[in-house]
Design a protein around this motif. Structure first.
Motif, PDB file in Angstrom:
ATOM      1  N   LEU A   1       1.410  14.988   7.295  1.00 55.15           N
ATOM      2  CA  LEU A   1       0.320  14.048   7.531  1.00 55.15           C
ATOM      3  C   LEU A   1       0.809  13.018   8.535  1.00 55.15           C
ATOM      4  N   GLU A   2       0.017  12.760   9.552  1.00 57.67           N
ATOM      5  CA  GLU A   2       0.381  11.759  10.544  1.00 57.67           C
ATOM      6  C   GLU A   2      -0.114  10.398  10.066  1.00 57.67           C
ATOM      7  N   LEU A   3       0.811   9.445   9.924  1.00 58.43           N
ATOM      8  CA  LEU A   3       0.459   8.073   9.589  1.00 58.43           C
ATOM      9  C   LEU A   3       0.490   7.263  10.867  1.00 58.43           C
ATOM     10  N   ILE A   4      -0.625   6.617  11.183  1.00 52.93           N
ATOM     11  CA  ILE A   4      -0.716   5.761  12.361  1.00 52.93           C
ATOM     12  C   ILE A   4      -0.878   4.334  11.864  1.00 52.93           C
ATOM     13  N   VAL A   5       0.007   3.445  12.325  1.00 49.36           N
ATOM     14  CA  VAL A   5      -0.067   2.041  11.946  1.00 49.36           C
ATOM     15  C   VAL A   5      -0.494   1.250  13.168  1.00 49.36           C
ATOM     16  N   GLU A   6      -1.631   0.576  13.050  1.00 52.77           N
ATOM     17  CA  GLU A   6      -2.144  -0.239  14.151  1.00 52.77           C
ATOM     18  C   GLU A   6      -1.724  -1.693  13.945  1.00 52.77           C
TER      19      GLU A   6
ATOM     20  N   LEU B   1       5.834  14.052   5.196  1.00 50.88           N
ATOM     21  CA  LEU B   1       5.895  15.455   4.793  1.00 50.88           C
ATOM     22  C   LEU B   1       5.185  15.659   3.465  1.00 50.88           C
ATOM     23  N   PRO B   2       4.752  16.894   3.176  1.00 52.54           N
ATOM     24  CA  PRO B   2       4.071  17.164   1.904  1.00 52.54           C
ATOM     25  C   PRO B   2       4.920  16.693   0.716  1.00 52.54           C
ATOM     26  N   GLY B   3       4.268  15.992  -0.207  1.00 48.32           N
ATOM     27  CA  GLY B   3       4.946  15.497  -1.393  1.00 48.32           C
ATOM     28  C   GLY B   3       5.694  14.185  -1.191  1.00 48.32           C
ATOM     29  N   GLN B   4       5.805  13.707   0.042  1.00 45.13           N
ATOM     30  CA  GLN B   4       6.505  12.457   0.299  1.00 45.13           C
ATOM     31  C   GLN B   4       5.517  11.284   0.371  1.00 45.13           C
TER      32      GLN B   4
ATOM     33  N   LEU C   1       0.864  -1.173   0.000  1.00 40.68           N
ATOM     34  CA  LEU C   1       0.000   0.000   0.000  1.00 40.68           C
ATOM     35  C   LEU C   1       0.900   1.221   0.000  1.00 40.68           C
ATOM     36  N   VAL C   2       0.763   2.079  -1.013  1.00 41.65           N
ATOM     37  CA  VAL C   2       1.533   3.320  -1.086  1.00 41.65           C
ATOM     38  C   VAL C   2       0.693   4.421  -0.452  1.00 41.65           C
ATOM     39  N   ILE C   3       1.295   5.144   0.513  1.00 39.10           N
ATOM     40  CA  ILE C   3       0.596   6.214   1.225  1.00 39.10           C
ATOM     41  C   ILE C   3       1.315   7.514   0.897  1.00 39.10           C
ATOM     42  N   THR C   4       0.627   8.427   0.208  1.00 36.48           N
ATOM     43  CA  THR C   4       1.222   9.673  -0.267  1.00 36.48           C
ATOM     44  C   THR C   4       0.574  10.867   0.421  1.00 36.48           C
ATOM     45  N   ASN C   5       1.391  11.837   0.804  1.00 36.30           N
ATOM     46  CA  ASN C   5       0.864  13.089   1.349  1.00 36.30           C
ATOM     47  C   ASN C   5       0.774  14.088   0.205  1.00 36.30           C
ATOM     48  N   GLY C   6      -0.422  14.290  -0.310  1.00 37.92           N
ATOM     49  CA  GLY C   6      -0.650  15.236  -1.384  1.00 37.92           C
ATOM     50  C   GLY C   6      -1.050  16.616  -0.886  1.00 37.92           C
TER      51      GLY C   6
ATOM     52  N   ASP D   1      10.294   4.264   3.640  1.00 41.74           N
ATOM     53  CA  ASP D   1      10.073   5.588   3.072  1.00 41.74           C
ATOM     54  C   ASP D   1      10.295   5.548   1.562  1.00 41.74           C
ATOM     55  N   GLN D   2      10.180   6.710   0.914  1.00 37.11           N
ATOM     56  CA  GLN D   2      10.258   6.749  -0.540  1.00 37.11           C
ATOM     57  C   GLN D   2      11.640   6.405  -1.070  1.00 37.11           C
TER      58      GLN D   2
END
Length: 99
Positions: A19-24, A33-36, A9-14, A83-84
């Protein structure tokens, strides 16, 4: 050799702000960060339908999006988050196959 299913799953901050990514289920938090973007990879054994209690046993991820964060629950026995630049961010790999 791993005989199960691997999903990514690719998660992008557009957006314009982090953006806070929380992994449960551990509720670990990571800023994107924006664009990452980052990539969440899961491995599920062939005989398993996913983690017990999952809402959709045949799916590999559950995702909840909010204005400033996104929560992802991998529905598998383990996960890797990179990360990217493919740098390891975190892993829950007690039963993961070799990468």
């Amino acid at each position: 050799m791993f005989g199960g299913e691997t999903s990514e799953l690719v998660i992008t901050n557009g957006g314009d702000v982090p953006l806070e990514l929380i992994v449960e289920p551990g509720e670990d938090s990571y800023p994107i960060l924006p664009g990452q973007f980052c990539v969440l990879t899961t491995h599920a054994p062939a005989q398993a339908g996913g983690r017990s209690g999952a809402r959709y046993e045949h799916r590999r991820f559950e995702v909840v999006q909010r204005p400033d964060s996104i929560t992802v629950r991998p529905i598998a026995t383990c996960f890797h988050l990179v990360d990217q630049d493919c740098g390891a961010i975190d892993a829950a790999d007690q039963q993961c196959p070799a990468r």
